[in-house]
Scaffold this motif. Structure first.
Motif, PDB file in Angstrom:
ATOM      1  N   SER A  74       0.806  -1.224   0.000  1.00 24.03           N
ATOM      2  CA  SER A  74       0.000   0.000   0.000  1.00 24.03           C
ATOM      3  C   SER A  74       0.839   1.274   0.000  1.00 24.03           C
ATOM      4  CB  SER A  74      -0.945   0.012   1.202  1.00 24.03           C
ATOM      5  OG  SER A  74      -0.200   0.013   2.406  1.00 24.03           O
ATOM      6  N   ALA A  75       2.131   1.155   0.217  1.00 24.06           N
ATOM      7  CA  ALA A  75       3.014   2.329   0.233  1.00 24.06           C
ATOM      8  C   ALA A  75       3.463   2.740  -1.165  1.00 24.06           C
ATOM      9  CB  ALA A  75       4.226   2.051   1.104  1.00 24.06           C
ATOM     10  N   ILE A  76       3.110   1.969  -2.182  1.00 22.94           N
ATOM     11  CA  ILE A  76       3.634   2.215  -3.523  1.00 22.94           C
ATOM     12  C   ILE A  76       3.332   3.626  -4.028  1.00 22.94           C
ATOM     13  CG2 ILE A  76       1.664   1.132  -4.704  1.00 22.94           C
ATOM     14  CD1 ILE A  76       5.242   0.903  -5.990  1.00 22.94           C
ATOM     15  N   ILE A  77       2.106   4.092  -3.879  1.00 23.93           N
ATOM     16  CA  ILE A  77       1.755   5.405  -4.425  1.00 23.93           C
ATOM     17  C   ILE A  77       2.477   6.537  -3.695  1.00 23.93           C
ATOM     18  CG2 ILE A  77      -0.124   7.068  -4.803  1.00 23.93           C
ATOM     19  CD1 ILE A  77      -1.852   4.666  -5.670  1.00 23.93           C
ATOM     20  N   PRO A  78       2.456   6.595  -2.364  1.00 22.29           N
ATOM     21  CA  PRO A  78       3.194   7.696  -1.731  1.00 22.29           C
ATOM     22  C   PRO A  78       4.700   7.650  -1.991  1.00 22.29           C
ATOM     23  CG  PRO A  78       2.179   6.280  -0.060  1.00 22.29           C
ATOM     24  CD  PRO A  78       1.683   5.830  -1.394  1.00 22.29           C
ATOM     25  N   VAL A  79       5.277   6.461  -2.076  1.00 20.59           N
ATOM     26  CA  VAL A  79       6.705   6.360  -2.384  1.00 20.59           C
ATOM     27  C   VAL A  79       6.968   6.903  -3.786  1.00 20.59           C
ATOM     28  CG1 VAL A  79       8.629   4.763  -2.804  1.00 20.59           C
ATOM     29  CG2 VAL A  79       7.188   4.476  -0.776  1.00 20.59           C
ATOM     30  N   LEU A  80       6.158   6.500  -4.760  1.00 20.34           N
ATOM     31  CA  LEU A  80       6.343   6.982  -6.129  1.00 20.34           C
ATOM     32  C   LEU A  80       6.104   8.485  -6.226  1.00 20.34           C
ATOM     33  CD1 LEU A  80       4.784   4.123  -8.298  1.00 20.34           C
ATOM     34  CD2 LEU A  80       7.196   4.538  -7.744  1.00 20.34           C
ATOM     35  N   GLU A  81       5.117   8.992  -5.493  1.00 17.08           N
ATOM     36  CA  GLU A  81       4.865  10.442  -5.484  1.00 17.08           C
ATOM     37  C   GLU A  81       6.092  11.208  -4.990  1.00 17.08           C
ATOM     38  OE1 GLU A  81       0.066  10.918  -4.751  1.00 17.08           O
ATOM     39  OE2 GLU A  81       1.353  10.560  -3.015  1.00 17.08           O
ATOM     40  N   ASP A  82       6.698  10.722  -3.934  1.00 13.10           N
ATOM     41  CA  ASP A  82       7.864  11.401  -3.384  1.00 13.10           C
ATOM     42  C   ASP A  82       9.088  11.273  -4.291  1.00 13.10           C
ATOM     43  OD1 ASP A  82       6.261  12.165  -1.295  1.00 13.10           O
ATOM     44  OD2 ASP A  82       7.386  11.104   0.249  1.00 13.10           O
ATOM     45  N   ILE A  83       9.224  10.145  -4.968  1.00 13.50           N
ATOM     46  CA  ILE A  83      10.310   9.990  -5.940  1.00 13.50           C
ATOM     47  C   ILE A  83      10.097  10.981  -7.088  1.00 13.50           C
ATOM     48  CG2 ILE A  83      11.267   8.448  -7.717  1.00 13.50           C
ATOM     49  CD1 ILE A  83      10.846   6.151  -5.664  1.00 13.50           C
ATOM     50  N   GLN A  84       8.857  11.059  -7.559  1.00 11.26           N
ATOM     51  CA  GLN A  84       8.515  11.997  -8.641  1.00 11.26           C
ATOM     52  C   GLN A  84       8.819  13.436  -8.206  1.00 11.26           C
ATOM     53  OE1 GLN A  84       6.807  11.179 -11.695  1.00 11.26           O
ATOM     54  NE2 GLN A  84       6.591  13.283 -12.362  1.00 11.26           N
TER      55      GLN A  84
ATOM     56  N   GLU B 109      14.564   2.002 -13.353  1.00  8.81           N
ATOM     57  CA  GLU B 109      15.320   1.133 -12.445  1.00  8.81           C
ATOM     58  C   GLU B 109      14.827   1.283 -11.009  1.00  8.81           C
ATOM     59  OE1 GLU B 109      19.745   1.126 -12.883  1.00  8.81           O
ATOM     60  OE2 GLU B 109      19.272   2.526 -14.517  1.00  8.81           O
ATOM     61  N   LEU B 110      14.448   2.494 -10.666  1.00  8.09           N
ATOM     62  CA  LEU B 110      13.973   2.759  -9.313  1.00  8.09           C
ATOM     63  C   LEU B 110      12.582   2.170  -9.104  1.00  8.09           C
ATOM     64  CD1 LEU B 110      15.485   4.074  -7.051  1.00  8.09           C
ATOM     65  CD2 LEU B 110      14.379   6.233  -7.598  1.00  8.09           C
ATOM     66  N   LEU B 111      11.757   2.177 -10.147  1.00  8.02           N
ATOM     67  CA  LEU B 111      10.435   1.550 -10.048  1.00  8.02           C
ATOM     68  C   LEU B 111      10.588   0.064  -9.751  1.00  8.02           C
ATOM     69  CD1 LEU B 111       7.314   1.835 -10.381  1.00  8.02           C
ATOM     70  CD2 LEU B 111       7.676   1.107 -12.745  1.00  8.02           C
ATOM     71  N   THR B 112      11.500  -0.582 -10.447  1.00  5.02           N
ATOM     72  CA  THR B 112      11.760  -2.005 -10.223  1.00  5.02           C
ATOM     73  C   THR B 112      12.257  -2.240  -8.803  1.00  5.02           C
ATOM     74  OG1 THR B 112      12.301  -2.280 -12.556  1.00  5.02           O
ATOM     75  CG2 THR B 112      13.104  -3.975 -11.049  1.00  5.02           C
ATOM     76  N   TYR B 113      13.153  -1.396  -8.357  1.00  4.35           N
ATOM     77  CA  TYR B 113      13.725  -1.507  -7.015  1.00  4.35           C
ATOM     78  C   TYR B 113      12.646  -1.354  -5.938  1.00  4.35           C
ATOM     79  CZ  TYR B 113      16.799  -0.507  -3.038  1.00  4.35           C
ATOM     80  OH  TYR B 113      17.432  -0.522  -1.824  1.00  4.35           O
ATOM     81  N   VAL B 114      11.799  -0.348  -6.091  1.00  7.90           N
ATOM     82  CA  VAL B 114      10.728  -0.096  -5.116  1.00  7.90           C
ATOM     83  C   VAL B 114       9.722  -1.243  -5.116  1.00  7.90           C
ATOM     84  CG1 VAL B 114       8.748   1.417  -4.603  1.00  7.90           C
ATOM     85  CG2 VAL B 114      10.986   2.417  -5.111  1.00  7.90           C
ATOM     86  N   ALA B 115       9.347  -1.710  -6.291  1.00 11.71           N
ATOM     87  CA  ALA B 115       8.397  -2.826  -6.379  1.00 11.71           C
ATOM     88  C   ALA B 115       8.928  -4.035  -5.628  1.00 11.71           C
ATOM     89  CB  ALA B 115       8.135  -3.169  -7.847  1.00 11.71           C
TER      90      ALA B 115
END
Length: 159
Positions: free
Chosen positions: A22-32, A41-47
């Motif tokens: 469930s943390a995927i969206i806030p993590v991606l928002e902060d990376i963005q 590469e970071l998307l793969t790492y986070v997933a």
């Protein structure tokens, strides 16, 4: 190949939001927010870190228009093309900016990574139409001439 600092930033965000899917969206928002795009590469790492299949993370990142896999410029300009802005001639504003910057419908970011110009469906400032934003700062009642002057001002600020 990404620098190690990108992965360290991802680890910091994962620690902040927790190591659950469930943390995927806030993590991606902060990376963005940090990089103005999401490196693949970071998307793969986070997933992997959140226990999500890469395909699921990719489908989430591509579903939301706010996420981008393309690097963006220092100044991200969003030109509104919603109904109110469109009828008040936002298209010539976009065309003037693209001409000034050497951009097109296919090329959104300048080679020097200073400007990215995008269109959006609505900025929620219909009474101020035509409107654009520069890094989320609203610029109301624009004209093609005002838009080009704004670009020149931003160029001077960047030097």
């Amino acid at each position: 190949m990404l620098e190690q600092s990108y992965f360290a930033k991802a680890d910091e965000l994962i620690a902040r939001y927790g190591r659950q899917p469930s943390a995927i969206i806030p993590v991606l928002e902060d990376i963005q927010e940090a990089y103005r795009y999401i490196p693949r590469e970071l998307l793969t790492y986070v997933a992997d870190a959140l226990g999500i299949k890469e395909s699921k993370a990719y489908s989430i990142a591509t579903f939301y228009k706010n996420f981008s896999f393309e690097p963006k410029g220092k100044y991200v300009i969003k030109v509104c093309d919603g109904t109110a802005c469109h009828v008040r001639h936002s298209a010539p504003i976009l065309a003037a900016m693209q001409k000034e910057l050497g951009l097109s419908a296919q090329k959104h970011t300048t080679d020097d990574m200073l400007f990215t110009v995008e269109t959006v469906s609505c900025l929620g400032a219909c009474g101020l139409a035509p409107t654009l934003t520069v890094n989320d700062e609203v610029h109301p009642k624009m004209t093609p001439e005002k838009a080009v002057a704004l670009l020149q001002e931003l160029r001077g600020e960047a030097q």
